[in-house]
Motif scaffolding. Structure first.
Motif, PDB file in Angstrom:
ATOM      1  N   CYS A   1       0.845  -1.184   0.000  1.00 55.44           N
ATOM      2  CA  CYS A   1       0.000   0.000   0.000  1.00 55.44           C
ATOM      3  C   CYS A   1       0.881   1.235   0.000  1.00 55.44           C
ATOM      4  O   CYS A   1       1.807   1.349   0.819  1.00 55.44           O
ATOM      5  CB  CYS A   1      -0.875  -0.055   1.259  1.00 55.44           C
ATOM      6  SG  CYS A   1      -2.356   0.928   1.134  1.00 55.44           S
ATOM      7  N   ASP A   2       0.637   2.160  -0.941  1.00 54.95           N
ATOM      8  CA  ASP A   2       1.459   3.366  -1.060  1.00 54.95           C
ATOM      9  C   ASP A   2       0.781   4.575  -0.434  1.00 54.95           C
ATOM     10  O   ASP A   2      -0.422   4.793  -0.632  1.00 54.95           O
ATOM     11  CB  ASP A   2       1.750   3.670  -2.534  1.00 54.95           C
ATOM     12  CG  ASP A   2       2.803   2.733  -3.106  1.00 54.95           C
ATOM     13  OD1 ASP A   2       3.626   2.230  -2.306  1.00 54.95           O
ATOM     14  OD2 ASP A   2       2.793   2.512  -4.319  1.00 54.95           O
ATOM     15  N   GLY A   3       1.536   5.343   0.276  1.00 53.10           N
ATOM     16  CA  GLY A   3       1.008   6.568   0.863  1.00 53.10           C
ATOM     17  C   GLY A   3       2.091   7.630   0.925  1.00 53.10           C
ATOM     18  O   GLY A   3       3.077   7.569   0.200  1.00 53.10           O
ATOM     19  N   ALA A   4       1.888   8.606   1.780  1.00 53.50           N
ATOM     20  CA  ALA A   4       2.846   9.700   1.897  1.00 53.50           C
ATOM     21  C   ALA A   4       2.854  10.196   3.342  1.00 53.50           C
ATOM     22  O   ALA A   4       1.948   9.906   4.123  1.00 53.50           O
ATOM     23  CB  ALA A   4       2.452  10.847   0.955  1.00 53.50           C
ATOM     24  N   VAL A   5       3.881  10.947   3.663  1.00 51.00           N
ATOM     25  CA  VAL A   5       3.943  11.575   4.979  1.00 51.00           C
ATOM     26  C   VAL A   5       2.982  12.763   4.991  1.00 51.00           C
ATOM     27  O   VAL A   5       3.103  13.675   4.177  1.00 51.00           O
ATOM     28  CB  VAL A   5       5.372  12.047   5.308  1.00 51.00           C
ATOM     29  CG1 VAL A   5       5.382  12.834   6.616  1.00 51.00           C
ATOM     30  CG2 VAL A   5       6.322  10.864   5.376  1.00 51.00           C
TER      31      VAL A   5
ATOM     32  N   GLU B   1       2.834  -9.088  13.021  1.00 45.39           N
ATOM     33  CA  GLU B   1       3.289  -9.854  11.868  1.00 45.39           C
ATOM     34  C   GLU B   1       2.719  -9.314  10.553  1.00 45.39           C
ATOM     35  O   GLU B   1       2.939  -9.901   9.491  1.00 45.39           O
ATOM     36  CB  GLU B   1       2.901 -11.338  12.015  1.00 45.39           C
ATOM     37  CG  GLU B   1       3.719 -12.080  13.062  1.00 45.39           C
ATOM     38  CD  GLU B   1       3.353 -11.689  14.477  1.00 45.39           C
ATOM     39  OE1 GLU B   1       2.141 -11.476  14.723  1.00 45.39           O
ATOM     40  OE2 GLU B   1       4.246 -11.535  15.315  1.00 45.39           O
ATOM     41  N   SER B   2       1.989  -8.215  10.591  1.00 46.30           N
ATOM     42  CA  SER B   2       1.298  -7.756   9.383  1.00 46.30           C
ATOM     43  C   SER B   2       2.253  -7.321   8.281  1.00 46.30           C
ATOM     44  O   SER B   2       1.992  -7.544   7.107  1.00 46.30           O
ATOM     45  CB  SER B   2       0.378  -6.578   9.721  1.00 46.30           C
ATOM     46  OG  SER B   2      -0.622  -6.984  10.621  1.00 46.30           O
ATOM     47  N   GLY B   3       3.353  -6.689   8.633  1.00 46.13           N
ATOM     48  CA  GLY B   3       4.253  -6.216   7.603  1.00 46.13           C
ATOM     49  C   GLY B   3       5.165  -5.140   8.132  1.00 46.13           C
ATOM     50  O   GLY B   3       5.362  -5.027   9.344  1.00 46.13           O
ATOM     51  N   CYS B   4       5.748  -4.356   7.201  1.00 43.95           N
ATOM     52  CA  CYS B   4       6.654  -3.302   7.644  1.00 43.95           C
ATOM     53  C   CYS B   4       6.456  -2.066   6.792  1.00 43.95           C
ATOM     54  O   CYS B   4       5.824  -2.108   5.741  1.00 43.95           O
ATOM     55  CB  CYS B   4       8.108  -3.775   7.560  1.00 43.95           C
ATOM     56  SG  CYS B   4       8.758  -3.748   5.880  1.00 43.95           S
ATOM     57  N   LEU B   5       6.979  -0.949   7.254  1.00 45.14           N
ATOM     58  CA  LEU B   5       6.821   0.301   6.538  1.00 45.14           C
ATOM     59  C   LEU B   5       8.153   0.712   5.920  1.00 45.14           C
ATOM     60  O   LEU B   5       9.181   0.769   6.597  1.00 45.14           O
ATOM     61  CB  LEU B   5       6.336   1.398   7.496  1.00 45.14           C
ATOM     62  CG  LEU B   5       5.800   2.623   6.778  1.00 45.14           C
ATOM     63  CD1 LEU B   5       4.381   2.362   6.292  1.00 45.14           C
ATOM     64  CD2 LEU B   5       5.809   3.826   7.694  1.00 45.14           C
ATOM     65  N   GLU B   6       8.100   1.021   4.627  1.00 42.40           N
ATOM     66  CA  GLU B   6       9.300   1.448   3.912  1.00 42.40           C
ATOM     67  C   GLU B   6       9.251   2.967   3.771  1.00 42.40           C
ATOM     68  O   GLU B   6       8.260   3.535   3.312  1.00 42.40           O
ATOM     69  CB  GLU B   6       9.287   0.780   2.521  1.00 42.40           C
ATOM     70  CG  GLU B   6      10.530   1.037   1.701  1.00 42.40           C
ATOM     71  CD  GLU B   6      10.461   0.325   0.334  1.00 42.40           C
ATOM     72  OE1 GLU B   6       9.521  -0.490   0.124  1.00 42.40           O
ATOM     73  OE2 GLU B   6      11.320   0.598  -0.506  1.00 42.40           O
TER      74      GLU B   6
ATOM     75  N   VAL C   1      10.914  -0.018   8.548  1.00 41.70           N
ATOM     76  CA  VAL C   1      10.587  -0.016   9.975  1.00 41.70           C
ATOM     77  C   VAL C   1       9.710  -1.235  10.231  1.00 41.70           C
ATOM     78  O   VAL C   1       8.591  -1.323   9.721  1.00 41.70           O
ATOM     79  CB  VAL C   1       9.871   1.286  10.380  1.00 41.70           C
ATOM     80  CG1 VAL C   1       9.622   1.306  11.879  1.00 41.70           C
ATOM     81  CG2 VAL C   1      10.678   2.505   9.940  1.00 41.70           C
ATOM     82  N   THR C   2      10.250  -2.183  10.997  1.00 41.34           N
ATOM     83  CA  THR C   2       9.588  -3.486  11.131  1.00 41.34           C
ATOM     84  C   THR C   2       8.888  -3.663  12.471  1.00 41.34           C
ATOM     85  O   THR C   2       7.962  -4.437  12.587  1.00 41.34           O
ATOM     86  CB  THR C   2      10.624  -4.626  11.008  1.00 41.34           C
ATOM     87  OG1 THR C   2      11.651  -4.381  11.972  1.00 41.34           O
ATOM     88  CG2 THR C   2      11.220  -4.648   9.620  1.00 41.34           C
TER      89      THR C   2
ATOM     90  N   ARG D   1       5.629   3.227   1.904  1.00 43.46           N
ATOM     91  CA  ARG D   1       4.955   2.023   1.403  1.00 43.46           C
ATOM     92  C   ARG D   1       4.836   1.005   2.535  1.00 43.46           C
ATOM     93  O   ARG D   1       5.808   0.740   3.234  1.00 43.46           O
ATOM     94  CB  ARG D   1       5.736   1.419   0.230  1.00 43.46           C
ATOM     95  CG  ARG D   1       5.219   0.033  -0.191  1.00 43.46           C
ATOM     96  CD  ARG D   1       5.897  -0.465  -1.446  1.00 43.46           C
ATOM     97  NE  ARG D   1       5.477   0.336  -2.603  1.00 43.46           N
ATOM     98  CZ  ARG D   1       5.856   0.071  -3.861  1.00 43.46           C
ATOM     99  NH1 ARG D   1       6.654  -0.965  -4.101  1.00 43.46           N
ATOM    100  NH2 ARG D   1       5.445   0.834  -4.845  1.00 43.46           N
ATOM    101  N   PHE D   2       3.632   0.483   2.705  1.00 44.15           N
ATOM    102  CA  PHE D   2       3.461  -0.613   3.663  1.00 44.15           C
ATOM    103  C   PHE D   2       3.543  -1.912   2.899  1.00 44.15           C
ATOM    104  O   PHE D   2       2.799  -2.139   1.951  1.00 44.15           O
ATOM    105  CB  PHE D   2       2.105  -0.506   4.375  1.00 44.15           C
ATOM    106  CG  PHE D   2       1.968  -1.493   5.490  1.00 44.15           C
ATOM    107  CD1 PHE D   2       2.562  -1.246   6.725  1.00 44.15           C
ATOM    108  CD2 PHE D   2       1.268  -2.679   5.313  1.00 44.15           C
ATOM    109  CE1 PHE D   2       2.466  -2.167   7.763  1.00 44.15           C
ATOM    110  CE2 PHE D   2       1.172  -3.605   6.338  1.00 44.15           C
ATOM    111  CZ  PHE D   2       1.768  -3.345   7.565  1.00 44.15           C
ATOM    112  N   ARG D   3       4.491  -2.750   3.300  1.00 43.23           N
ATOM    113  CA  ARG D   3       4.681  -4.037   2.626  1.00 43.23           C
ATOM    114  C   ARG D   3       4.151  -5.152   3.521  1.00 43.23           C
ATOM    115  O   ARG D   3       4.443  -5.190   4.711  1.00 43.23           O
ATOM    116  CB  ARG D   3       6.170  -4.290   2.382  1.00 43.23           C
ATOM    117  CG  ARG D   3       6.777  -3.447   1.266  1.00 43.23           C
ATOM    118  CD  ARG D   3       8.293  -3.636   1.311  1.00 43.23           C
ATOM    119  NE  ARG D   3       8.970  -2.960   0.219  1.00 43.23           N
ATOM    120  CZ  ARG D   3       9.347  -3.549  -0.919  1.00 43.23           C
ATOM    121  NH1 ARG D   3       9.086  -4.832  -1.117  1.00 43.23           N
ATOM    122  NH2 ARG D   3       9.979  -2.863  -1.849  1.00 43.23           N
TER     123      ARG D   3
END
Lengths: 267, 267, 267
Positions: B172-176, B198-203, B209-210, B256-258
């Motif tokens: 999922c893509d977003g912005a600050v 366990e959902s994912g991490c933020l890029e 950021v895990t 991005r949330f991966r």
């Protein structure tokens, strides 16, 4: 009867939505409440600074005023939310020492741990207790809920060490409490230490400030002097100048008041 | 009944006379109105930032509140002044996207173009519609003038693209959206993306950021972590530190949330 | 009837306890009073700047409003505290010129020296008359004490020279009154000097600003232009830019309006 008065003191700044959100929450619970901002410009997490600023403002408000204080580095931890009744005023705050000066003013202060979730927002965010716990509790108080409803009394609220220590030789040690906007250096030393111009001098860093003035304007611009400040503490000032910048002083710096007989010979 | 409540959100700052002039104009038209400042520290012309700040505060106010929003780089141009009724609240603002988040919350929002000059100051300055159009309209609303009096409905108010895009691979893509006073990085990604650890991490930039934390205080100072913020969005924080400064992040930066299965192998 | 309204304009900033203390003092004396902050961000001791900001805001308030102005480098000296009745408004301030623009607007202004200590806090600190003299006097006024009770009339209040001088050749000399948050350069020259696009040009430093615009948005971003400001004075602006930074202009800088026939040939 005047509508209830709620003062706010936080480290939230004025650029974010945090203060606006808290006031909205309170306006829903107690629509007739009025808000007065003490400040939101406390440095982030600066509990001692907030304690001083609160100590310098609450006493001027009418009895019955509710003071909402949110400087809360421990939000989401086990630190307790508390409600204190002091001298006819109510204080809603985290239990981290921010009420130190308020509590010191009244030996019969009643402090309660806020535990009754009925008066919280639901759900409670773990990062914004200002909005979800402190603001709603303050507003419910304002709308007439008795203090006893919020939780049981505790007798061990956190107190910070605001030191102002008398030494055996009669000197007195303290610290810089705050640099104000004008560069006045407000110390933790009681103003009445410098009763007369002959009482002594203030040592700060490598300086000795010997001159005691009754007002800023009696001293020519540019000279450092000592003054019994409007806060009830000794201050170091420069008439129309910035004493803190001149000296290079900052919050927390140690200061010592030396009695007249104990001053260095060359002063 | 409580007196009418008007909130103010502008980019006028607090040093100039602009906000004071607007409040005076409103006090003349509706003397019983009460004012609450959300903020005046929006960066000059920063419409998206104002839209976010408004989106985070209006919902906490009681129904019937009037929200006056003046971030208006197009003052004096043909951009329309608008009045929106959303969820029982009223919004008075320039039609430049500043109401985007408010309008997104309610599909049956009613938006009107403000055209009835009877409710403007006279003459209208071409550089200060806050004083001459928006404030008087807000105050007339507060004193009971029905919304329909101000102008006809429109169905095409300006909306900004606050993106939060689901990609085919589940990321999922977003912005600050905003850096707050504490250095928390508030993103446009919905908090519930990170349902569990366990959902994912933020890029963000070159970082992943895990770690997901439930509160600031559960993480040792100095470490970056992800948190479901009080705004309902994912945030990146450091306990008692400044995450934005640590990462070098700014408003508008892409994030991005991966999903867990899609994270780089070396994490 | 609406509760009494007290506006505040000081150089106290918003980080210290000073404004909070003043409001508390007033809330005790006149619990129903409402406060509106004009600004507390006047540069320390900047009397002329405060005079301009006050001049731009008081007139928008309802008759009966009390304006409390504390920019007071002479606190503790012999400068007088004064109370002025101007156009149905009341002003409480030190007599140092801060009311210059207010007094200029009304030839029949009544100015009194505040001498009746019955309305002061006791004791009066020599460093914080805002709390101990000006705030209590404003609050007693708000609660109905007649102006005549506070002291006798004087006919020589301090007035600052806000110059706007017509030269024999038709040109007009003034100064920069203020740089606002957007970088607009507000001059002391009356807006009606530039009646049409052919009236003349404004000289500031080594620049001649020749273009007159009716609104910011009619000019492409990046170009300097002259505009009849919302304050009633000539301003120099850049659409969505910062004119003061572009020119390097500051408060007090001289400006000259030159008639069309008197402009340098190469313009």
């Amino acid at each position: 009867m005047a509508p209830p008065l709620i003062t706010l003191l936080t480290d939230f700044g004025t650029a974010d939505h945090y203060v606006g959100a808290m006031k909205g929450v309170m306006a829903c619970i107690c629509p007739e409440a009025r808000f007065v901002d003490i400040t939101h410009d406390i440095e982030p997490y600066a509990i001692a600074d907030a304690a001083f600023t609160l100590g310098q403002s609450w006493q001027y408000y009418p009895k019955g005023t509710i003071h909402l204080v949110v400087v809360d580095p421990g939000v989401g931890s086990t630190r307790r939310p508390i409600l204190a009744e002091v001298g006819g005023h109510n204080f809603v705050a985290p239990d981290n020492g921010v009420l130190t000066m308020v509590l010191a003013s009244d030996p019969i202060a009643i402090v309660r741990q806020i535990t009754n979730q009925r008066y919280f927002r639901n759900p409670v965010s773990q990062t914004f207790h200002g909005r979800d716990i402190f603001a709603p509790v303050a507003a419910h108080l304002a709308s007439g809920v008795p203090a006893v409803e919020f939780g049981d009394r505790i007798d061990d609220p956190v107190r910070l060490p605001f030191h102002d220590l008398q030494n055996p030789d009669g000197s007195c040690d303290g610290a810089v409490l705050r640099i104000d906007r004008f560069g006045n250096i407000i110390t933790s030393l009681r103003a009445d230490l410098a009763e007369t111009k002959e009482s002594g001098c203030l040592e700060i860093g490598s300086r000795f400030v010997t001159r005691l003035a009754a007002s800023y304007s009696e001293v020519e611009p540019g000279s450092l002097f000592l003054i019994r400040g409007s806060s009830g503490f000794l201050e170091i000032s420069i008439n129309q100048g910035n004493a803190a910048r001149e000296i290079g002083a900052g919050t927390g710096d140690p200061v010592r008041f030396r009695r007249a007989g104990d001053m260095p010979a060359n002063l």
